[in-house]
Design a protein around this motif. Structure first.
Motif, short mmCIF file in Angstrom:
data_model
loop_
_atom_site.label_atom_id
_atom_site.label_comp_id
_atom_site.label_asym_id
_atom_site.label_seq_id
_atom_site.Cartn_x
_atom_site.Cartn_y
_atom_site.Cartn_z
N HIS A 172 0.83 -1.20 0.00
CA HIS A 172 0.00 0.00 0.00
C HIS A 172 0.87 1.26 0.00
CE1 HIS A 172 -3.39 -2.62 0.80
NE2 HIS A 172 -4.20 -1.59 0.74
N LEU A 173 1.92 1.27 0.79
CA LEU A 173 2.80 2.43 0.85
C LEU A 173 3.55 2.65 -0.46
CD1 LEU A 173 4.29 1.90 4.42
CD2 LEU A 173 2.85 3.83 3.73
N ALA A 174 4.17 1.59 -0.97
CA ALA A 174 5.00 1.72 -2.17
C ALA A 174 4.17 2.07 -3.40
CB ALA A 174 5.78 0.43 -2.40
N ARG A 175 2.99 1.50 -3.50
CA ARG A 175 2.13 1.79 -4.64
C ARG A 175 1.70 3.26 -4.63
NH1 ARG A 175 -3.27 -1.83 -5.26
NH2 ARG A 175 -3.62 -0.86 -3.23
N ALA A 176 1.51 3.81 -3.45
CA ALA A 176 1.06 5.20 -3.35
C ALA A 176 2.20 6.20 -3.43
CB ALA A 176 0.29 5.40 -2.03
N MET A 177 3.32 5.90 -2.75
CA MET A 177 4.36 6.92 -2.58
C MET A 177 5.71 6.55 -3.16
SD MET A 177 3.38 8.23 1.27
CE MET A 177 2.37 6.85 1.79
N GLY A 178 5.85 5.32 -3.71
CA GLY A 178 7.14 4.91 -4.25
C GLY A 178 8.04 4.37 -3.16
N GLY A 179 9.32 4.72 -3.22
CA GLY A 179 10.27 4.25 -2.21
C GLY A 179 9.97 4.84 -0.85
N VAL A 180 9.96 3.98 0.16
CA VAL A 180 9.71 4.41 1.54
C VAL A 180 10.74 3.74 2.44
CG1 VAL A 180 7.23 4.86 1.22
CG2 VAL A 180 8.01 2.55 1.86
N PRO A 181 10.88 4.19 3.68
CA PRO A 181 11.84 3.53 4.58
C PRO A 181 11.46 2.07 4.83
CG PRO A 181 11.23 5.69 5.44
CD PRO A 181 10.30 5.41 4.30
N LEU A 182 12.46 1.21 4.84
CA LEU A 182 12.27 -0.21 5.10
C LEU A 182 12.70 -0.53 6.53
CD1 LEU A 182 13.47 -2.04 1.84
CD2 LEU A 182 11.15 -1.98 2.79
N VAL A 209 0.97 -7.68 -7.28
CA VAL A 209 2.24 -6.93 -7.16
C VAL A 209 3.00 -6.98 -8.48
CG1 VAL A 209 4.50 -6.90 -6.06
CG2 VAL A 209 2.43 -7.16 -4.66
N TYR A 210 3.15 -8.18 -9.04
CA TYR A 210 3.89 -8.31 -10.30
C TYR A 210 3.18 -7.60 -11.44
CZ TYR A 210 7.37 -11.67 -8.55
OH TYR A 210 8.41 -12.27 -7.88
N LEU A 211 1.85 -7.62 -11.46
CA LEU A 211 1.11 -6.90 -12.49
C LEU A 211 1.39 -5.41 -12.38
CD1 LEU A 211 -1.13 -7.46 -14.73
CD2 LEU A 211 -2.73 -6.57 -13.04
N PHE A 212 1.38 -4.88 -11.15
CA PHE A 212 1.66 -3.46 -10.96
C PHE A 212 3.06 -3.10 -11.43
CE2 PHE A 212 2.71 0.33 -8.41
CZ PHE A 212 1.63 1.14 -8.72
N ARG A 213 3.97 -4.04 -11.34
CA ARG A 213 5.35 -3.82 -11.76
C ARG A 213 5.58 -4.15 -13.24
NH1 ARG A 213 8.71 -0.89 -9.17
NH2 ARG A 213 10.49 -2.31 -9.14
N GLU A 233 12.31 2.43 -4.73
CA GLU A 233 11.07 1.71 -5.00
C GLU A 233 11.35 0.26 -5.34
OE1 GLU A 233 7.21 2.06 -8.02
OE2 GLU A 233 8.50 3.80 -7.64
N ASP A 234 12.41 0.01 -6.13
CA ASP A 234 12.76 -1.37 -6.47
C ASP A 234 13.08 -2.18 -5.22
OD1 ASP A 234 12.39 -0.95 -9.17
OD2 ASP A 234 14.51 -0.65 -9.61
N ALA A 235 13.82 -1.58 -4.29
CA ALA A 235 14.19 -2.30 -3.07
C ALA A 235 12.95 -2.63 -2.24
CB ALA A 235 15.17 -1.46 -2.25
N VAL A 236 11.99 -1.71 -2.17
CA VAL A 236 10.78 -1.97 -1.40
C VAL A 236 9.98 -3.11 -2.03
CG1 VAL A 236 8.61 -1.01 -0.56
CG2 VAL A 236 10.67 0.40 -0.55
N PHE A 237 9.87 -3.10 -3.35
CA PHE A 237 9.12 -4.17 -4.00
C PHE A 237 9.84 -5.51 -3.89
CE2 PHE A 237 6.45 -0.88 -5.87
CZ PHE A 237 5.22 -1.51 -5.82
N ASP A 238 11.17 -5.49 -3.94
CA ASP A 238 11.91 -6.74 -3.71
C ASP A 238 11.64 -7.29 -2.32
OD1 ASP A 238 13.01 -6.61 -6.25
OD2 ASP A 238 14.95 -5.81 -5.58
N PHE A 239 11.56 -6.41 -1.35
CA PHE A 239 11.27 -6.80 0.03
C PHE A 239 9.87 -7.39 0.13
CE2 PHE A 239 10.14 -5.73 4.48
CZ PHE A 239 11.25 -6.23 5.15
N ILE A 240 8.91 -6.75 -0.51
CA ILE A 240 7.53 -7.24 -0.53
C ILE A 240 7.46 -8.64 -1.13
CG2 ILE A 240 5.27 -6.88 -1.62
CD1 ILE A 240 5.91 -3.81 -1.43
#
Length: 482
Positions: A145-155, A212-216, A173-180
């Motif tokens: 929810h955070l990354a989709r709305a705001m991009g990269g955020v603190p992990l 998630v993958y569709l969004f990416r 943003e890539d790092a957050v999605f990798d974490f997800i």
């Protein structure tokens, strides 16, 4: 009978033991961490912590229409109660996302506590691994929810302790999605495919991975995870589209994941926002429901004009209704509003529930997964006829036996199918808070909004980091433009 997150036991537990989480900056005093470490002594304690992380889901539900629909092309503010004007007209400021930020990071911290402290509890290893995997899936859900709305955020992959790690900078943003994705893959591999209603399981983790993958725009992986859900054989489309949104059909075979509500105990706030609120006059406020409903939302003129004739359309928007008293009869929107409010969103009619709706909030349903699979297959193997099977199953249900409505698709070019599946998602999932995200991932958002006359700047594809957070954390950088 619904199982409301283990019979809603977590509400009682949270009332007597409020787990510490951030509301603003993930801050905790060291004594609370000592208390938490002492608290986590048994499997039951781990479950209490897990239910605490689940409880934040309810805060996300009330905000979902603003992020997923109000800033898109299909929904607008009610002309009677314009209480979301700033969202509809893109005049909101940088504080608008503070609620989303607070809900998500509070839940992330609670999930991190479960992950950390459960590991040290002595109980059967398989059950311990399941609780940890479930907490990781929840953590991923909130980060999405955070990354989709705001991009990269603190992990944060561990709970905050004192002031040691509260000033984290934004990750990419890539790092957050990798974490997800990493968290969800653990959950998909570890969890059972079924679970009590309201709890996450491997099927839900796979459904979320597909989204998630569709969004990416990673269509190969989106297809793989969507097919895992489809091939499980555990889900099917309900025969009647209208049945999807009735409280008596909560947790049906089409509902892959729903956030649980119970009328009079935990009420879903959304149905009342979609119903038409009467202006002052001869109809008062009791014509549609027994009490005054908020009536915040309305379908846009574009949605009304472009939604093709079908049974699904007739169940989604309406220009009339029967008076709630059951005696007065049919009343038209023209009669009440004089043309200023020609249709209302009838899809979520829970008129008997009114402001105490017990209808669940749907996060994933089978039609969504079928359309994800069809879209992803069109991108990875456009000549594969399976994509038509998936999308046409959705269209067949939508036309409800009227063969002239929504005929089966076939012989489309790859680009024509792209347009067709995006439009199918638009009308099948209407007002289910997916439209804005679909437009953004397809790079259509700005054009669609400007075509409606909205004054949308390029930077508004992403939402702002809350000003409160950038002021408290000197390492946080604001999204450009905000």
């Amino acid at each position: 009978m619904k199982n409301i997150l283990k019979n809603r036991i977590y509400i009682i537990i949270l009332a007597i033991f409020p787990l510490k989480g951030c509301n603003n900056l993930l801050q905790e005093d060291p004594p609370s961490n000592i208390s938490l470490a002492n608290f986590y002594q048994s499997e039951e304690d781990a479950l209490v912590g897990l239910y605490g992380a689940y409880s934040n889901l309810y805060g996300l539900v009330s905000q979902a229409p603003n992020y997923g629909e109000m800033v898109a092309d299909d929904m607008t503010i009610s002309p009677i109660v314009p209480d979301a004007f700033e969202w509809d007209e893109f005049t909101f400021n940088s504080e608008v996302t503070n609620g989303l930020w607070s809900q998500c990071y509070s839940a992330i911290n609670r999930a991190n506590e479960v992950i950390l402290y459960t590991e040290g509890i002595d109980f059967e290893g398989g059950r311990k691994a399941d609780i940890i995997a479930e907490a990781r899936a929840l953590r991923a859900f909130y980060y999405f929810h955070l990354a989709r709305a705001m991009g990269g955020v603190p992990l944060y992959d561990s709970p905050t302790v004192g002031f040691d790690n509260i000033y984290e900078p934004r990750s990419t943003e890539d790092a957050v999605f990798d974490f997800i994705i990493q968290d969800l893959q653990v959950a998909a591999d570890e969890l059972e495919p079924t679970s009590p209603s309201g709890r996450l399981n491997s099927d839900i983790a796979n459904a979320l991975l597909a989204r998630v993958y569709l969004f990416r725009n990673d269509f190969q992986n989106a297809l793989a995870h969507a097919e895992t859900v489809i091939n499980s054989g555990r889900y099917r489309l309900l025969d009647d589209y209208a049945d999807l949104f009735k409280p008596e059909n909560d947790n049906s075979p089409e509902h892959i994941y729903q956030i649980q509500y119970l009328s009079g105990e935990s009420n879903n706030p959304l149905p009342g926002r979609y119903g038409p609120r009467a202006p002052s006059g001869p109809y008062g406020n009791s014509f549609w429901a027994g009490t005054t409903v908020p009536g915040s939302y309305a379908p846009s003129a574009e949605f009304i004009a472009e939604n093709p004739v079908s049974y699904r359309r007739s169940m989604t928007i309406a220009d009339h209704y029967e008076h709630i008293d059951g005696v007065t009869g049919i009343i038209t929107m023209q009669e009440v509003y004089g043309g200023s409010f020609p249709y209302y969103i009838s899809k979520f009619n829970d008129r008997e529930g009114e402001l105490q709706s017990g209808v669940n909030y749907t996060v994933f349903r089978y039609a969504d997964i079928l359309l994800i699979a069809a879209e992803a297959l069109n991108e990875t193997d456009p000549n594969n006829p399976k994509k038509y099977e998936w999308i046409n199953r959705v269209r067949e249900r939508a036309r409800n036996g009227v063969e002239s409505d929504l005929p089966d698709l076939n012989a489309l070019t790859q680009d024509q199918f792209r347009t067709a599946v995006l439009e199918e998602r638009r009308f099948e999932l209407a007002f289910e808070n997916q439209r804005a995200w679909d437009l953004k991932r397809r790079n259509l958002f700005l054009d669609k909004m400007r075509a409606q006359g909205k004054n949308v700047e390029d930077f508004m594809v992403t939402f702002p980091i809350p000003d409160m957070q950038t002021q408290l954390n000197p390492n946080l950088e604001q999204n450009p433009g905000w």
